[in-house]
Write a protein that holds these residues in place. Sequence first.
Motif, PDB file in Angstrom:
ATOM      1  N   PHE A 126       3.154   8.824  -5.802  1.00 42.25           N
ATOM      2  CA  PHE A 126       3.594   9.380  -4.535  1.00 42.25           C
ATOM      3  C   PHE A 126       2.622   9.022  -3.438  1.00 42.25           C
ATOM      4  O   PHE A 126       1.456   8.710  -3.674  1.00 42.25           O
ATOM      5  CB  PHE A 126       3.832  10.898  -4.603  1.00 42.25           C
ATOM      6  N   VAL A 127       3.136   9.056  -2.212  1.00 39.73           N
ATOM      7  CA  VAL A 127       2.342   8.899  -1.001  1.00 39.73           C
ATOM      8  C   VAL A 127       2.705  10.079  -0.113  1.00 39.73           C
ATOM      9  O   VAL A 127       3.885  10.340   0.132  1.00 39.73           O
ATOM     10  CB  VAL A 127       2.637   7.560  -0.279  1.00 39.73           C
ATOM     11  N   TRP A 128       1.691  10.781   0.356  1.00 41.20           N
ATOM     12  CA  TRP A 128       1.879  11.918   1.248  1.00 41.20           C
ATOM     13  C   TRP A 128       1.356  11.514   2.614  1.00 41.20           C
ATOM     14  O   TRP A 128       0.180  11.169   2.755  1.00 41.20           O
ATOM     15  CB  TRP A 128       1.114  13.123   0.700  1.00 41.20           C
ATOM     16  N   SER A 129       2.206  11.535   3.607  1.00 44.56           N
ATOM     17  CA  SER A 129       1.776  11.262   4.973  1.00 44.56           C
ATOM     18  C   SER A 129       1.238  12.569   5.543  1.00 44.56           C
ATOM     19  O   SER A 129       1.992  13.415   6.008  1.00 44.56           O
ATOM     20  CB  SER A 129       2.932  10.721   5.824  1.00 44.56           C
ATOM     21  N   VAL A 130      -0.068  12.706   5.500  1.00 42.33           N
ATOM     22  CA  VAL A 130      -0.742  13.935   5.924  1.00 42.33           C
ATOM     23  C   VAL A 130      -0.724  14.070   7.438  1.00 42.33           C
ATOM     24  O   VAL A 130      -0.538  15.157   7.977  1.00 42.33           O
ATOM     25  CB  VAL A 130      -2.203  13.939   5.412  1.00 42.33           C
ATOM     26  N   ILE A 131      -0.928  12.943   8.122  1.00 41.38           N
ATOM     27  CA  ILE A 131      -0.949  12.919   9.584  1.00 41.38           C
ATOM     28  C   ILE A 131      -0.067  11.775  10.052  1.00 41.38           C
ATOM     29  O   ILE A 131      -0.169  10.653   9.547  1.00 41.38           O
ATOM     30  CB  ILE A 131      -2.375  12.709  10.125  1.00 41.38           C
ATOM     31  N   GLY A 132       0.765  12.056  11.023  1.00 43.59           N
ATOM     32  CA  GLY A 132       1.569  11.019  11.659  1.00 43.59           C
ATOM     33  C   GLY A 132       2.757  10.569  10.834  1.00 43.59           C
ATOM     34  O   GLY A 132       2.966  10.996   9.698  1.00 43.59           O
ATOM     35  N   LEU A 191      -4.800   5.122   7.581  1.00 46.82           N
ATOM     36  CA  LEU A 191      -5.988   5.407   6.788  1.00 46.82           C
ATOM     37  C   LEU A 191      -5.470   5.886   5.440  1.00 46.82           C
ATOM     38  O   LEU A 191      -4.741   6.881   5.377  1.00 46.82           O
ATOM     39  CB  LEU A 191      -6.839   6.490   7.458  1.00 46.82           C
ATOM     40  N   VAL A 192      -5.794   5.161   4.380  1.00 47.85           N
ATOM     41  CA  VAL A 192      -5.310   5.483   3.039  1.00 47.85           C
ATOM     42  C   VAL A 192      -6.459   6.042   2.221  1.00 47.85           C
ATOM     43  O   VAL A 192      -7.545   5.454   2.175  1.00 47.85           O
ATOM     44  CB  VAL A 192      -4.746   4.225   2.336  1.00 47.85           C
ATOM     45  N   GLY A 233      -8.468   1.418   3.464  1.00 44.96           N
ATOM     46  CA  GLY A 233      -8.709   2.440   2.461  1.00 44.96           C
ATOM     47  C   GLY A 233     -10.077   3.063   2.606  1.00 44.96           C
ATOM     48  O   GLY A 233     -11.036   2.416   3.028  1.00 44.96           O
ATOM     49  N   ALA A 234     -10.161   4.344   2.268  1.00 42.86           N
ATOM     50  CA  ALA A 234     -11.429   5.073   2.251  1.00 42.86           C
ATOM     51  C   ALA A 234     -11.450   5.894   0.964  1.00 42.86           C
ATOM     52  O   ALA A 234     -10.520   6.650   0.701  1.00 42.86           O
ATOM     53  CB  ALA A 234     -11.560   5.982   3.462  1.00 42.86           C
ATOM     54  N   LEU A 264      -2.324  10.078   1.752  1.00 44.41           N
ATOM     55  CA  LEU A 264      -2.972  10.316   0.477  1.00 44.41           C
ATOM     56  C   LEU A 264      -2.043   9.737  -0.588  1.00 44.41           C
ATOM     57  O   LEU A 264      -0.855  10.085  -0.626  1.00 44.41           O
ATOM     58  CB  LEU A 264      -3.207  11.806   0.237  1.00 44.41           C
ATOM     59  N   ALA A 265      -2.574   8.849  -1.413  1.00 47.52           N
ATOM     60  CA  ALA A 265      -1.748   8.143  -2.391  1.00 47.52           C
ATOM     61  C   ALA A 265      -2.245   8.405  -3.805  1.00 47.52           C
ATOM     62  O   ALA A 265      -3.440   8.295  -4.074  1.00 47.52           O
ATOM     63  CB  ALA A 265      -1.752   6.644  -2.100  1.00 47.52           C
TER      64      ALA A 265
END
Length: 186
Positions: A144-150, A103-104, A74-75, A137-138
């Motif tokens: 919700f969780v958005w898979s921004v990359i990958g 990376l969350v 997490g960051a 991004l959670a």
Amino acid sequence: MTAVPVPDSHEVRIKEGEFREWTFPISEVLKWVRTFLKDAGYEMLAPQPVGLVVPDVHARRKEGNRAFEIVAIGAQHTDKAVDAMTRLAAMRTVLGDKADYVLVMPPISEYLLLELLREAEGRWYFAMKGAKMMMWLANPDEEFVWSVIGEPQDRVFRGMFAAGKMSLDFFLNRELAQKRWSEEEY
């Protein structure tokens, strides 16, 4: 800065200012990601070092004779993202392609997100893609969780990520590649 309360919540989660900022503590974001992974059928593993790094989230799901593994760091914000990527890369040297690396982050300003990913002709974006890392991004309040990359290797996630939120991969890869090509022409 003006605060906007989240519906059905007594806490103020969004601060308006130069950039919209969500104020989720990273511990709360990671707790939500664990719930998200459990909903996908993953079992949480005890926090143990992977090489020299202890992941914030370590989960596994078995399907037949195949196991899917996820490690996440997490960051809280973009200023911590590069350190998180470094830790994920260190774990990748141990686990290789046996795991997915995530990376969350809490929801952040789209402007700041794109600024990070476009920095130095896409240095961090291409580093993440080259290392097969994902960025999620959670949002615990909106669940919700958005898979921004990958995207994960495990197809169980199809349809589980935030509806209507596309990955930025197509957009960024195209934009940054065109920029590189046009610079090479001159």
